[in-house]
Design a protein around this motif. Structure first.
Motif, PDB file in Angstrom:
ATOM      1  N   UNK A 584      28.702  34.756  52.840  1.00 41.52           N
ATOM      2  CA  UNK A 584      30.124  34.801  52.484  1.00 41.52           C
ATOM      3  C   UNK A 584      30.540  33.453  51.918  1.00 41.52           C
ATOM      4  N   UNK A 585      31.535  33.485  51.051  1.00 45.66           N
ATOM      5  CA  UNK A 585      32.076  32.273  50.443  1.00 45.66           C
ATOM      6  C   UNK A 585      33.592  32.374  50.450  1.00 45.66           C
ATOM      7  N   UNK A 586      34.246  31.245  50.722  1.00 42.09           N
ATOM      8  CA  UNK A 586      35.706  31.192  50.641  1.00 42.09           C
ATOM      9  C   UNK A 586      36.103  30.583  49.304  1.00 42.09           C
ATOM     10  N   UNK A 587      36.785  31.354  48.504  1.00 39.98           N
ATOM     11  CA  UNK A 587      37.199  30.910  47.175  1.00 39.98           C
ATOM     12  C   UNK A 587      38.706  30.656  47.190  1.00 39.98           C
ATOM     13  N   UNK A 588      39.159  29.441  46.904  1.00 38.22           N
ATOM     14  CA  UNK A 588      40.602  29.174  46.901  1.00 38.22           C
ATOM     15  C   UNK A 588      41.351  30.146  45.993  1.00 38.22           C
ATOM     16  N   UNK A 589      42.557  30.531  46.420  1.00 39.49           N
ATOM     17  CA  UNK A 589      43.360  31.441  45.605  1.00 39.49           C
ATOM     18  C   UNK A 589      43.710  30.835  44.255  1.00 39.49           C
ATOM     19  N   UNK A 590      43.643  29.521  44.182  1.00 44.13           N
ATOM     20  CA  UNK A 590      43.961  28.844  42.924  1.00 44.13           C
ATOM     21  C   UNK A 590      42.820  28.937  41.917  1.00 44.13           C
ATOM     22  N   UNK A 591      41.678  29.516  42.321  1.00 44.47           N
ATOM     23  CA  UNK A 591      40.532  29.647  41.418  1.00 44.47           C
ATOM     24  C   UNK A 591      40.212  31.113  41.156  1.00 44.47           C
ATOM     25  N   UNK A 592      39.667  31.371  39.965  1.00 35.61           N
ATOM     26  CA  UNK A 592      39.228  32.720  39.605  1.00 35.61           C
ATOM     27  C   UNK A 592      37.915  33.026  40.330  1.00 35.61           C
ATOM     28  N   UNK A 593      37.874  34.181  41.006  1.00 37.03           N
ATOM     29  CA  UNK A 593      36.700  34.521  41.812  1.00 37.03           C
ATOM     30  C   UNK A 593      35.442  34.635  40.952  1.00 37.03           C
ATOM     31  N   UNK A 594      35.544  35.344  39.829  1.00 45.59           N
ATOM     32  CA  UNK A 594      34.369  35.547  38.987  1.00 45.59           C
ATOM     33  C   UNK A 594      33.872  34.225  38.416  1.00 45.59           C
ATOM     34  N   UNK A 595      34.826  33.382  38.015  1.00 40.92           N
ATOM     35  CA  UNK A 595      34.451  32.073  37.487  1.00 40.92           C
ATOM     36  C   UNK A 595      33.753  31.234  38.543  1.00 40.92           C
ATOM     37  N   UNK A 596      34.268  31.273  39.765  1.00 38.58           N
ATOM     38  CA  UNK A 596      33.655  30.539  40.873  1.00 38.58           C
ATOM     39  C   UNK A 596      32.244  31.062  41.129  1.00 38.58           C
ATOM     40  N   UNK A 597      32.098  32.398  41.115  1.00 42.86           N
ATOM     41  CA  UNK A 597      30.805  33.031  41.372  1.00 42.86           C
ATOM     42  C   UNK A 597      29.763  32.615  40.329  1.00 42.86           C
ATOM     43  N   UNK A 598      30.178  32.642  39.074  1.00 43.46           N
ATOM     44  CA  UNK A 598      29.244  32.293  38.000  1.00 43.46           C
ATOM     45  C   UNK A 598      28.896  30.804  38.005  1.00 43.46           C
TER      46      UNK A 598
END
Length: 659
Positions: A584-598
């Motif tokens: 699992x990863x916590x992605x800040x709401x201020x960031x795009x999830x797909x962009x963070x993933x890639x």
């Protein structure tokens, strides 16, 4: 004057020396002080009340209603005795005093029950101290014309303070440090200064875990100091009978409504259901289990939802402090339009409510609801060792449902953990205190609403963050299941030990062993090829229809992860996830999830994907992270130099021992 009178009353405690220890003096002094004050308040109408009471006897009417209305009294006493007449009869003082106590109206009598006063009276009589105490209190003039309600409040607060100081071990059970309350009240009133200075202003202040009433008293004193013509109306609830008695006594001597303090469990018996207040302030118990209240609290959450107090969620049973916070929020005045003034709230919490519980948990859901509804205004970190019964980190949360424009959509974090003075003498766990300059500095930081980055090398102590900066998406990252199948003796034993197989008939277990034994020595890198062979072996051994669940148990038991094996796919041809590789990863709401993933995941595990159906939103307030201060490691040569010194000292000591 008030402090002098408090000292005068406390000196009566010298009569208790011998039979009582100093930490027991308050048990006597506090109830007798309130008893004498009530006697003085009722003195002007005493004769008329008794005459009216005699007149209505036998008429079938409620004397409480008649006496309160006719004489405009919030409480009354129908005993023939007063402190003067009690002091005039040493022989019958115990029986007469109990008669006097029992003839108070019920809304006052519960105070004396909280102090266990009838039992105390008999104990004092047995120890030959009762008459002396009564006589001394009879000589103390506490009539409202002599001692105002304001001064009487100070007297009682001073007595409570003295009592707590003489009983250090239990000090934390009696009141929150006054300087902490002063800071809370300063911030609480900060946005309302203009309206609070209007002549005759009436504001209602509420504490659902009132203790002895310290927070209400400080709020009252602060407001009346700001505006002598203000009219603070105080309300509170307390579960402990003794603390309730002390709190209600304090409110009575201040001239507050007799029925404004309620005895009961706030979480299960809301004494002010449906009421709303202007200011709310509390230091509820934190880190305390709410398992005894779990059934009614859970029922309110499930049956009433947001129409009740606990709609946003329920925290873990080990800590109920967030339940008190939600209760307080339910008591804030609703804001429907620009003319509604709303409410402000200040509460002391430990660190757990800031971050405990991941996305989807009760704690996270509560934080999410508070922040997304723009209720959280500020969080202030206090120094450690500030409280009498704990040295842990504590925080003041400020909530406002009618924020000024510049604070809307934002939360201010203030780190005042380094602002304190050391006490010359510790009280329990309390070793530090907030000085006046510390309180003023924090109040100024709040008023400035700055996002400083530190100056001249000093660390940042105030930050303002947008609400969504506290939120994150917890994504589940999956990787494909790749299994290699090799049947061995160990794998056969492991499969037969699985519960679903072990409970089969003995003949069926033998058939399983025979089927699997026939497959030993072979290896499959593709589940699609292994399963038909497994079914065939089972069929030959007499197991015609093993069932999907049993088949899954077998292939999962026999299969071993192997990155060289073929990916297992489902009926739609899609890769199946490997539970052992799930992350699992916590992605800040201020960031795009797909962009963070890639950017952050795919470069390291190119075969990964996100299970979007399992994505959850979470909220936390990582206070320490925002104010983290990097401390560089000591230079290596400095460490080596210190080590050489230590080695030399050790060698010298060993040489002395050898000699």
């Amino acid at each position: 004057m008030a402090k002098t009178n408090a000292t005068l009353i406390w000196n009566i405690a010298n009569l208790l020396r011998g039979p009582y220890q100093p930490n027991q003096y308050g048990d006597v002094i506090l109830p007798f002080t309130i008893l004498r004050r009530l006697d003085a308040i009722l003195a002007p109408t005493k004769d008329q009340v008794l005459a009216e009471y005699e007149k209505i006897q036998g008429l079938g009417v409620d004397p409480g209603i008649v006496l309160k209305n006719k004489f405009n009294l919030p409480f009354f006493n129908t005993s023939k005795y007063t402190f003067a007449s009690l002091a005039a009869n040493a022989e019958e003082v115990a029986a007469n005093l109990i008669d006097y106590i029992e003839h108070f109206s019920p809304n006052i009598r519960d105070v004396f029950e909280g102090f266990s006063l009838p039992t105390l009276v008999m104990e004092l009589e047995k120890k030959n101290r009762l008459y002396d105490i009564v006589k001394e209190f009879a000589n103390v003039d506490l009539h409202p014309d002599v001692v105002s309600g304001h001064d009487m409040g100070y007297i009682f607060e001073e007595l409570i303070r003295k009592f707590a100081e003489s009983n250090n071990a239990q000090a934390g059970d009696h009141f929150t440090p006054r300087e902490v309350i002063a800071l809370m009240v300063d911030i609480l009133f900060a946005e309302k200064d203009a309206e609070l200075t209007k002549p005759g202003i009436i504001r209602e202040i509420y504490d659902p875990a009132a203790g002895t009433g310290g927070m209400l008293s400080v709020a009252y004193d602060h407001l009346t100091k700001m505006n002598p013509n203000a009219n603070p109306v105080l309300y509170g609830q307390e579960i402990n009978a003794r603390s309730y008695a002390m709190c209600k006594s304090d409110m009575i001597v201040k001239g507050q409504g007799v029925d404004n303090i309620y005895l009961g469990d706030t979480l299960t018996d809301d004494g002010f259901s449906g009421r709303h207040f202007d200011f709310l302030i509390s230091n509820p118990p934190f880190g305390v289990s709410w398992n005894t209240q779990q059934a009614p609290v859970t029922a309110e959450h499930e049956e009433r939802g947001h129409a009740g107090r606990f709609g946003p969620g329920l925290p873990r049973v080990s800590d109920g402090s967030l339940l008190f916070l939600m209760h307080l929020i339910s008591k804030m005045r609703p804001v429907h339009g620009p003319n509604d003034k709303g409410s402000r709230l200040a509460i002391v919490l430990n660190g757990s409510p800031l971050f405990s519980g991941g996305a989807g948990s009760g704690e996270s859901s509560i934080r999410q609801w508070i922040i997304e509804n723009d209720l959280l205004d500020a969080v202030i970190a206090l120094p450690t060792d500030m409280f009498y019964n704990t040295g842990i980190s504590t925080y003041i949360w400020i909530l406002d449902n009618s924020k000024p424009a510049e604070r809307q959509g934002k939360v201010q974090l203030i780190d005042s953990s380094g602002m304190f003075g050391k006490m010359r003498k510790s009280l329990g766990s309390k070793r530090k205190e907030l000085r006046d300059e510390d309180i003023q500095a924090v109040a100024q930081l709040y008023a400035d609403f700055t996002n400083d980055s530190g100056t001249n090398g000093s660390p940042s102590i105030s930050k303002t963050l947008a609400n969504n900066e506290f939120g994150y998406s917890t994504i589940i990252v999956e990787r494909p299941l790749q299994l290699r199948f090799e049947v061995t003796v160990d794998k056969i034993d492991e499969a037969l030990a699985v519960k679903s197989v072990a409970r089969l008939k003995e003949s069926e277990q033998v058939a399983f062993r025979n089927a699997l034994s026939s497959m030993t020595g072979q290896v499959w890198n593709d589940r699609a090829e292994f399963l038909p062979e497994l079914k065939k072996a089972l069929y030959v051994s007499g197991i015609k229809k093993p069932g999907a669940a049993l088949m899954k148990t077998l292939w999962l038991t026999i299969g071993e992860p192997d990155p060289e094996a073929k990916i297992c796919t489902n009926a739609k041809g899609q890769p199946e996830p490997d539970p052992s590789l799930r992350d699992s990863e916590n992605v800040p709401l201020t960031q795009d999830i797909q962009g963070y993933f890639e950017r952050e995941i795919l470069p390291h595990v190119p075969d990964a994907w996100i299970d979007t159906e399992k994505t959850k939103i979470g909220y936390e307030i990582p206070f320490t992270r925002h104010f983290y201060r990097y401390a560089p490691p000591r230079p290596l040569d400095e460490i080596q130099r210190d080590l050489r010194v230590l080695v030399t000292e050790i060698q010298a000591m060993l040489a002395e021992v050898g000699a």
